[in-house]
Write a protein that holds these residues in place. Structure first.
Motif, mmCIF file in Angstrom:
data_model
loop_
_atom_site.group_PDB
_atom_site.id
_atom_site.type_symbol
_atom_site.label_atom_id
_atom_site.label_comp_id
_atom_site.label_asym_id
_atom_site.label_seq_id
_atom_site.Cartn_x
_atom_site.Cartn_y
_atom_site.Cartn_z
ATOM 1 N N THR A 36 38.750 35.241 40.984
ATOM 2 C CA THR A 36 39.623 36.195 41.849
ATOM 3 C C THR A 36 38.841 36.115 43.063
ATOM 4 O O THR A 36 37.693 35.642 42.988
ATOM 5 N N SER A 67 42.685 36.756 34.570
ATOM 6 C CA SER A 67 42.640 37.212 36.040
ATOM 7 C C SER A 67 43.778 37.032 36.946
ATOM 8 O O SER A 67 43.694 36.906 38.076
ATOM 9 N N LEU A 97 36.137 35.896 34.588
ATOM 10 C CA LEU A 97 37.374 36.371 35.304
ATOM 11 C C LEU A 97 36.929 36.927 36.854
ATOM 12 O O LEU A 97 37.891 36.404 37.685
ATOM 13 N N GLU A 98 35.815 37.274 37.249
ATOM 14 C CA GLU A 98 35.643 37.802 38.666
ATOM 15 C C GLU A 98 35.516 36.353 39.556
ATOM 16 O O GLU A 98 36.190 36.590 40.716
#
Length: 418
Positions: free
Chosen positions: A404, A141, A400-401
Motif C-alpha cells: 500500500t 491489501s 500488507l503495508e
C-alpha cells in the motif's frame, strides 16, 4: 496465441478488477481468503500430485538442486501455504487506515490514508507457494495481481490458481482480481514489465539473472533484491553454544533460500576456540569452507577464498569464512561484500549488538538469531510478496503495508485559504 494481445487483455482486466477490490470491505476479502485456505487444505493431495508432475519435468530438463529444492511442495508445505493464507486473513486490514491526523491553524485537519497500489505484477521462479502467498497479500491489501510463475511450476501454479478463483467466487469477487498467466511463453515477461498503463509495480522473485534483466528492461517501478549474501558475525563476546547453533541453522537448514547464510566472520580473539567446532559441524554436513589464510591455518579442510567468494550467494553447501580484527572490520566487510539483505551478530555485549544494528546497512539486522528468520511468515506478516533491499517505500519482507501507499487527506468545515 498472440502474446501481446493476451497480456494486454490481462492488464485491462486487472485494472478493472483493481477498482473493485480497492473498495471491497474487509469481510469480503477475509471470506475469500478463508475459502482459499480451506480449498488448499482440501486439495492437498491434488496439489502434491501436480507438483510431482512439475518435478519430474524439471529433473528431466536437468534443473539444478537449488531450483528443485525451491520447486518441491510437500504435504507439510501445502499445510503451511494454507496457514499463511489464514494468517493474512487474520491480520488487520490496512486499507483506509487514517494516521497522523492533526489540526492546522487554518482550521483544516490534515492526515494520511493508506490505499492500495493498484495492479501488482509478480514474476517468480519455482516456489509454487508464491502463487498462494502473493494472491493472499495482494487481495487483502486491496490490489489486483498478475502472477507469472516459472514454466517449471506450471501445473502446480494452475492448480493453485483454480482454488484461488474458487475462493474469490465464494465471496462474490471477480476472478480477475488474481490472474495467473496461463502460458509458459517467455515473451509474456517482456510485455508485462512495460505495461505502465495497466501495471503499477512489478515484484520479481527469482534468481539474480531474472532480476538483473528486469532492472535493465522494466518501465514499471519494481520492488526487488538481486541476491542474498547473508552474514553471521561471531563477536569477541559470543556465547559458544549460541554461535554453533546459529551458524548451523543459518547455513545448513536449507541451501537454496535467499536468507541462508553464505558468509561467516569471526573475531580474531575467539577464532582459535570457536572456529574448529563450527568448521567440524559444517564439514560433517558436507559444507565446503572457503576461507582467508587464518581460516586455512586453523581448518585443514578449508580452501582459499577469492574476492568473488566473499561477494557470492552460493545457494549451495559452500560458505566463505574470514577472521576479522573485531566488530569494526566485520561491519566494514558486510557493508562492502554483502547484498544488504540479512546479517546477524552473535554476542553477549549490548554495546556491540547496538552498534551492529545501527551500522550494518541491510534490510534485516539480527542479534543472536539465525538469518533464516528473515521471512514474512516468521515476522508475523502472514506471508510475504518478496524481500526488498531498496531503501524507498518498502524494505525487508514485504507484507500488507508494503503493498500500500499513503495519500494526504484534508478534512474541513468550509475553510478557505486567505
Amino acid at each position: 496465441m498472440d502474446i501481446e494481445n493476451y497480456v494486454q487483455q490481462v492488464g485491462r482486466d486487472a485494472r478493472a478488477a483493481s477498482r473493485i477490490i480497492a473498495r471491497a470491505d474487509s469481510n469480503a476479502k477475509n471470506r475469500a481468503l478463508c475459502a482459499i485456505a480451506a480449498a488448499i487444505r482440501r486439495e492437498s493431495a491434488a496439489l502434491v500430485a501436480a507438483n510431482r508432475q512439475d518435478l519430474e519435468a524439471a529433473r528431466a530438463a536437468g534443473l539444478d538442486a537449488a531450483l528443485l529444492d525451491r520447486l518441491t511442495l510437500s504435504p507439510q508445505g501445502v499445510a503451511a501455504m494454507a496457514e499463511g493464507v489464514e494468517q493474512v486473513a487474520a491480520l488487520p486490514d490496512p486499507v483506509g487506515e487514517i494516521s497522523e491526523l492533526r489540526r492546522r491553524p487554518s482550521g483544516i485537519q490534515v492526515g494520511r490514508m493508506r490505499v492500495p497500489l493498484g495492479v501488482i505484477g509478480i514474476i517468480y521462479e519455482a516456489r509454487p507457494n508464491v502463487t498462494a502467498d502473493a494472491a493472499a497479500l495482494c487481495l487483502k491489501s486491496g490490489n489486483a495481481s498478475i502472477l507469472r510463475g516459472g514454466s517449471e511450476a506450471i501445473h502446480c501454479n494452475q492448480a493453485i490458481a483454480a482454488l484461488v478463483h474458487e475462493g474469490l467466487a465464494s465471496a462474490g469477487l471477480p476472478g480477475s482480481v488474481v490472474q495467473v498467466i496461463a502460458t509458459t511463453d517467455r515473451a509474456v515477461v517482456g510485455h508485462l514489465i512495460r505495461m505502465r498503463d495497466y501495471v503499477d509495480v512489478i515484484v520479481p522473485r527469482g534468481g539474480k539473472g531474472l532480476v538483473a534483466r528486469l532492472l535493465a528492461e522494466a518501465r514499471v517501478p519494481m520492488i526487488q533484491h538481486l541476491d542474498g549474501n547473508c552474514h553471521v558475525y561471531v563477536d569477541d563476546a559470543a556465547d559458544a553454544g549460541q554461535a554453533l547453533r546459529i551458524v548451523e541453522n543459518a547455513k545448513t537448514q536449507r541451501y537454496g533460500t535467499c536468507n541462508t547464510a553464505e558468509s561467516l566472520l569471526l573475531a580474531r580473539s575467539v577464532a582459535g576456540r570457536l572456529l574448529p567446532p563450527i568448521a567440524a559441524m559444517l564439514t560433517r554436513k558436507g559444507v565446503e569452507i572457503r576461507g582467508c589464510p587464518e581460516t586455512m591455518a586453523l581448518i585443514g579442510e578449508a580452501v582459499a577464498a577469492s574476492e568473488e567468494d566473499y561477494a557470492s550467494e552460493f545457494l549451495a553447501p559452500i560458505i566463505s569464512v574470514r577472521v576479522v580484527d573485531g566488530i569494526e572490520q566485520a561491519i566494514e566487510h558486510i557493508n562492502h561484500y554483502g547484498s544488504h539483505h540479512t546479517d546477524a551478530i552473535v554476542t553477549e555485549n549490548y554495546s556491540a549488538a547496538m552498534r551492529f544494528l545501527r551500522e550494518v546497512d541491510s534490510a534485516s539486522v539480527m542479534v543472536n538469531a539465525s538469518t533464516r528468520f528473515a521471512d514474512g511468515f516468521e515476522y508475523g506478516l502472514g506471508a510475504e510478496i518478496g524481500i526488498s533491499t531498496d531503501k524507498i517505500h518498502a524494505r525487508g519482507p514485504v507484507g500488507l503495508e508494503g503493498l500500500t501507499s499513503q495519500k494526504w487527506i484534508v478534512l474541513g468545515q468550509g475553510e478557505v485559504r486567505g
